[in-house]
Write a protein that holds these residues in place. Structure first.
Motif, mmCIF file in Angstrom:
data_model
loop_
_atom_site.group_PDB
_atom_site.id
_atom_site.type_symbol
_atom_site.label_atom_id
_atom_site.label_comp_id
_atom_site.label_asym_id
_atom_site.label_seq_id
_atom_site.Cartn_x
_atom_site.Cartn_y
_atom_site.Cartn_z
ATOM 1 N N ILE A 1 -6.373 6.548 -0.292
ATOM 2 C CA ILE A 1 -5.160 5.864 -0.748
ATOM 3 C C ILE A 1 -3.969 6.586 -0.144
ATOM 4 O O ILE A 1 -3.790 7.791 -0.356
ATOM 5 C CB ILE A 1 -5.057 5.866 -2.291
ATOM 6 N N CYS B 1 -1.801 -1.416 -17.260
ATOM 7 C CA CYS B 1 -0.876 -2.019 -16.306
ATOM 8 C C CYS B 1 0.515 -1.401 -16.377
ATOM 9 O O CYS B 1 1.349 -1.646 -15.495
ATOM 10 C CB CYS B 1 -0.801 -3.524 -16.540
ATOM 11 N N MET C 1 0.056 1.469 -9.117
ATOM 12 C CA MET C 1 -1.377 1.700 -9.281
ATOM 13 C C MET C 1 -1.621 2.629 -10.460
ATOM 14 O O MET C 1 -0.869 3.574 -10.692
ATOM 15 C CB MET C 1 -1.993 2.316 -8.019
ATOM 16 N N THR C 2 -2.673 2.325 -11.219
ATOM 17 C CA THR C 2 -3.130 3.198 -12.295
ATOM 18 C C THR C 2 -4.605 3.496 -12.098
ATOM 19 O O THR C 2 -5.398 2.577 -11.829
ATOM 20 C CB THR C 2 -2.936 2.540 -13.682
ATOM 21 N N VAL D 1 -9.644 2.727 -10.214
ATOM 22 C CA VAL D 1 -8.425 1.936 -10.113
ATOM 23 C C VAL D 1 -8.524 0.780 -11.109
ATOM 24 O O VAL D 1 -9.377 -0.110 -10.959
ATOM 25 C CB VAL D 1 -8.198 1.406 -8.685
ATOM 26 N N TYR E 1 -5.520 -0.839 -12.225
ATOM 27 C CA TYR E 1 -4.336 -1.690 -12.029
ATOM 28 C C TYR E 1 -3.791 -1.429 -10.642
ATOM 29 O O TYR E 1 -3.722 -0.282 -10.187
ATOM 30 C CB TYR E 1 -3.268 -1.342 -13.075
ATOM 31 N N GLN E 2 -3.409 -2.520 -9.963
ATOM 32 C CA GLN E 2 -2.803 -2.365 -8.642
ATOM 33 C C GLN E 2 -1.914 -3.564 -8.351
ATOM 34 O O GLN E 2 -2.350 -4.720 -8.457
ATOM 35 C CB GLN E 2 -3.870 -2.240 -7.547
ATOM 36 N N ASP E 3 -0.664 -3.273 -8.019
ATOM 37 C CA ASP E 3 0.285 -4.284 -7.553
ATOM 38 C C ASP E 3 0.328 -5.512 -8.458
ATOM 39 O O ASP E 3 0.236 -6.654 -8.002
ATOM 40 C CB ASP E 3 -0.057 -4.693 -6.121
#
Length: 455
Positions: free
Chosen positions: A43, A83, A425-426, A432, A434-436
């Motif tokens: 990443i 999120c 991102m979380t 991962v 959450y992303q975008d």
């Protein structure tokens, strides 16, 4: 799975520096420059900040209250948490009259475990301190639930405990390695004022605030701090919202007492003017949002270090349920949403220069992990702890709307609030989630966090 996060700026409660970060077996394996490794995933966090995930120390998921149940299930609430960069939530087990502590805890865990999308722990709200419950206090501590909540409010609802119970629990907590937290409002004054305003036909949401204004909360703050000081016991005041109470916390801490105060983002952003709005009932919570003088005092308490934790008291209800109180403020279910807004709001305030990013991490991650006994696993970025991480873009502009949120609520009190910077991102234990703008996790991923406060 191994993940290498490269080129980001790591921010903890105490420092900020550019480094790479390697994740292996759900843990942070290495932090350093130019890490040489062939991971499963890379990443690139160039231009971004890498923060420890937030711990929301105060949520109420699927909580029976006010004739209904808070509208976010464990799945919905922890999905929203992920999120917003919250990787651990502490929910409240509400003890029913006649119910044992371990029965209450295990029943709650059975409900939570299959649904949780991020890690979770519990506090127990004690409402019935029988002899059997007294004997179970140590059992709960040993099980990993060493924090207990008491209410100085909600007398008619049966949640309030008297001062004798409060004093007993404070003394007992020192012996068993527990921490007592308190919802501080004077129940008798509140209930008298509610009756008065309703009898006078004053029924709007504004009179929710008027029924429990600053001095009603401040009196209870002073009383519980006096008890804690007299018994030389630590105490944690939840959702502090008033200037006098803030001043009393500062005074006690300056005197060397172990007093912790938590406040919430809605007290830091809104004032009691919201209760004059047509949708003022959506902002009804207890303690209510106070005036500008109290808000300024809370921000000053943050800067001085006398506010120890920012949490949300996430306890949302649907608009239709809030509408029960259109003609009678006492029928409005008390509670607002916030778990998805906690970290983004506080980080935006840092991005605008109001406080430092390090202070936000301290308040939202490191302090709650330390105070509530899981700093060996959560709350910072060092090797061998859980890889709970947030990648934050300080350049991203974000306007909060209900449509962009990820819980089951049909509105948000944060509608239209503009933020500078936002999490992109979380990662929860290296996964991962959450992303975008998209939730990528799943129900059942979250683990129970066993905690210990024994010194």
């Amino acid at each position: 799975m191994t993940i290498l996060i490269k080129n980001g700026t790591i921010i903890t409660a105490i420092d900020s520096y550019q480094a790479d970060l390697l994740i292996e077996n759900q843990k942070i394996a290495m932090v350093g420059t130019n890490i040489k490794y062939d991971p499963d995933q890379i990443i690139n966090a160039e231009g971004k900040y890498i923060l420890p995930g937030a711990l929301d120390a105060h949520v109420h998921l699927e909580m029976p209250f006010g004739g209904t149940i808070s509208a976010d299930s464990y799945e919905a609430g922890t999905r929203a948490a992920a999120c917003g960069g919250v990787t651990t939530v502490f929910d409240f087990v509400m003890q029913n009259k006649g119910q044992g502590l371990m029965e209450a805890i295990k029943g709650r865990e059975e409900l939570c475990a299959p649904q949780a999308c991020v890690d979770y722990g519990f506090h127990v709200a004690i409402t019935d301190l029988s002899d059997d419950v007294i004997r179970e206090l140590e059992d709960a501590v040993e099980y990993g639930v060493p924090s207990f909540k008491t209410f100085m409010a909600y007398k008619k609802s049966g949640l309030m405990v008297d001062d004798g119970v409060l004093a007993y629990l404070l003394e007992k907590s020192k012996d068993i390695g527990a921490l007592i937290s308190v919802h501080a409002e004077n129940a008798d004054i509140t209930e008298r004022r509610v009756e008065k305003y309703l009898s006078e036909g004053k029924t709007s949401a504004w009179y929710h605030y008027k029924s429990r204004p600053e001095f009603v909360e401040a009196e209870a703050d002073k009383r519980i701090i006096h008890l804690a000081k007299s018994l030389d016991a630590p105490v944690y005041i939840v959702h502090l919202a008033n200037k006098e109470g803030m001043e009393e916390v500062t005074k006690a801490r300056d005197e060397g007492y172990e007093i912790y105060a938590e406040t919430c983002p809605h007290y830091l952003h809104f004032t009691n003017e919201v209760y004059k709005r047509d949708d003022g009932r959506n902002y009804v919570c207890s303690p209510p949002i106070k005036g500008k003088e109290s808000q300024d005092s809370l921000w000053e308490g943050i800067k001085k270090g006398d506010i120890s934790v920012i949490a949300t008291d996430h306890c949302p209800f649907q608009s239709g349920e809030k509408d029960w109180g259109i003609d009678d403020f006492s029928k409005i279910p008390n509670g607002c949403m916030g778990v998805e807004n906690l970290y983004p709001y506080m980080l935006s305030e840092a991005n605008q220069g109001r406080i430092s990013f390090n202070k936000v991490v301290e308040l939202c991650s490191t302090n709650p992990a330390q105070i509530f006994g899981c700093a060996d696993r959560k709350g910072t970025i060092v090797p061998n702890i859980d890889a709970d991480l947030v990648i934050y873009d300080p350049q991203k502009k974000f306007t909060i709307t209900q449509e962009k949120m990820h819980s089951d609520i049909d509105h948000t009190i944060w509608e239209g609030v503009e933020l500078d910077g936002y999490p992109i991102m979380t990662l929860s234990r290296g996964r991962v989630v959450y992303q975008d703008g998209e939730f990528l996790g799943e129900a059942g991923w979250g683990n129970f966090v066993k905690r210990s406060l024994k010194r």
